[in-house]
Write a protein that holds these residues in place. Structure first.
Motif, mmCIF file in Angstrom:
data_model
loop_
_atom_site.group_PDB
_atom_site.id
_atom_site.type_symbol
_atom_site.label_atom_id
_atom_site.label_comp_id
_atom_site.label_asym_id
_atom_site.label_seq_id
_atom_site.Cartn_x
_atom_site.Cartn_y
_atom_site.Cartn_z
ATOM 1 N N VAL A 289 112.456 87.816 100.947
ATOM 2 C CA VAL A 289 113.830 87.304 100.979
ATOM 3 C C VAL A 289 114.627 88.073 102.033
ATOM 4 C CG1 VAL A 289 116.016 87.250 99.680
ATOM 5 C CG2 VAL A 289 113.874 86.493 98.598
ATOM 6 N N ILE B 131 113.734 82.698 103.710
ATOM 7 C CA ILE B 131 112.415 83.278 103.497
ATOM 8 C C ILE B 131 111.792 83.525 104.874
ATOM 9 C CG2 ILE B 131 110.169 83.003 102.408
ATOM 10 C CD1 ILE B 131 112.494 83.125 100.429
ATOM 11 N N TYR C 256 120.308 82.814 101.511
ATOM 12 C CA TYR C 256 119.167 83.665 101.880
ATOM 13 C C TYR C 256 118.077 82.791 102.493
ATOM 14 C CZ TYR C 256 117.000 82.029 97.476
ATOM 15 O OH TYR C 256 116.476 81.262 96.463
ATOM 16 N N ILE D 59 111.441 85.923 92.969
ATOM 17 C CA ILE D 59 111.910 84.688 93.590
ATOM 18 C C ILE D 59 112.068 83.586 92.552
ATOM 19 C CG2 ILE D 59 109.610 83.783 94.160
ATOM 20 C CD1 ILE D 59 112.805 83.568 96.355
ATOM 21 N N THR E 274 118.522 88.457 103.541
ATOM 22 C CA THR E 274 119.931 88.141 103.318
ATOM 23 C C THR E 274 120.799 89.222 103.938
ATOM 24 O OG1 THR E 274 121.554 87.445 101.652
ATOM 25 C CG2 THR E 274 120.135 89.338 101.098
ATOM 26 N N MET F 159 118.506 78.669 99.002
ATOM 27 C CA MET F 159 117.404 79.147 99.832
ATOM 28 C C MET F 159 117.278 78.293 101.090
ATOM 29 S SD MET F 159 113.293 78.905 99.086
ATOM 30 C CE MET F 159 113.273 79.801 97.538
#
Length: 287
Positions: free
Chosen positions: A112, A196, A194, A134, A114, A145
């Motif tokens: 993740v 991935i 956020y 997650i 952010t 996401m």
């Protein structure tokens, strides 16, 4: 007579087309720095670019053509035309239409990403060892996401994406770059909270001043330590032949110069973990 000559020429042209196509490799790659660098002063110097050049040089009997696209487009092309992509994640769905090589590279798993300033919102889902769940983050929070169209992330992340295609908490970007536009979206506090991505992707973007150094990478509890990457070609006789040749060129190795090029953009505290994972995954050590 002229008509007969026309049909003879047409016949010769048609029967020669498959042979010509057999000697062509269309190489598809995403704009995925620092793995695949498709623009700027460092264009062509990513570890995937270097490996692709090596394979092209080792296959002089073919004509090579390069194409840049997002992973969604790449997958579509591999379904409908002969082509190859130098590094891909292997999944059961992709194996239906893609012929994969032996493992060719190793990446530490996605996590993740952010803003550091937003970390307090994520802390309820982070354990004492610094790993984030997650599953709990996606299902128990309202945060959104961001992912890139067609890209596979591995482990639980892919499971969540596949099961929540129409969720408002899942935002899909269609641009050729795989992470930069997502992070700029987060930075501007627009539609996602956020993204991935890999740790080396984040370090690259910060080092190139593409995004500000305000981001944090959080490893995911439900993900494996690492992901193996494979070369993939269209699943047919042509693709099987290319992959067979590539396996003979690779010889089960994860070559040192590609590994070092990857590690150059890893956070220093993750280099040792990468070395450990390489030792586990490759029976023949890098040279």
């Amino acid at each position: 007579m002229k008509q007969l000559r026309f049909f003879i020429i047409l016949f010769i042209t048609l029967i020669s087309l498959p042979a010509h196509a057999e000697n062509v490799i269309n190489w598809y790659h995403a704009d995925f720095p620092p793995s695949s660098i498709m623009s700027g002063n460092l264009k062509g110097t990513g570890h995937e670019n270097l490996l692709e050049k090596k394979l092209q040089k080792a296959l002089p009997e073919y004509k090579h053509f390069d194409h840049t696209a997002n992973y969604g487009r790449i997958l579509k092309q591999l379904k409908i035309t002969n082509g190859c992509c130098v590094t891909m994640m292997k999944t059961p769905d992709r194996e239906k239409y893609i012929e994969f090589s032996e493992p060719i590279m190793l990446y530490l798993s996605n996590g993740v990403i952010t803003l550091k300033s937003q970390l307090s919102y994520f802390k309820p889902y982070i354990d004492a060892h610094g790993f984030i769940s997650i599953n709990r983050l996606f299902h128990n929070s309202t945060m959104r996401m961001g992912i890139s169209k067609g890209r596979r992330y591995g482990g639980k992340v892919d499971s969540i994406i596949d099961s929540n295609t129409y969720s408002k908490k899942l935002v899909i970007h269609y641009k050729e770059d795989l992470l930069e536009s997502l992070l700029k979206n987060i930075q501007a506090k627009r539609s996602i909270d956020y993204a991935i991505g890999y740790p080396h992707e984040l370090q690259w973007l910060i080092s190139q001043n593409a995004v500000e150094g305000k981001f944090i990478f959080i490893p995911i509890r439900e993900m494996p330590e690492y992901n193996l990457s494979y070369m993939g070609c269209s699943k047919n006789k042509w693709g099987k032949r290319i992959i067979s040749k590539v396996n003979k060129i690779i010889k089960g190795r994860y070559e040192g110069k590609y590994k070092k090029s990857y590690q150059k953009y890893l956070p220093a505290d993750l280099v040792g973990l990468h070395e450990k994972c390489v030792s586990k995954a490759f029976s023949t050590h890098s040279n």
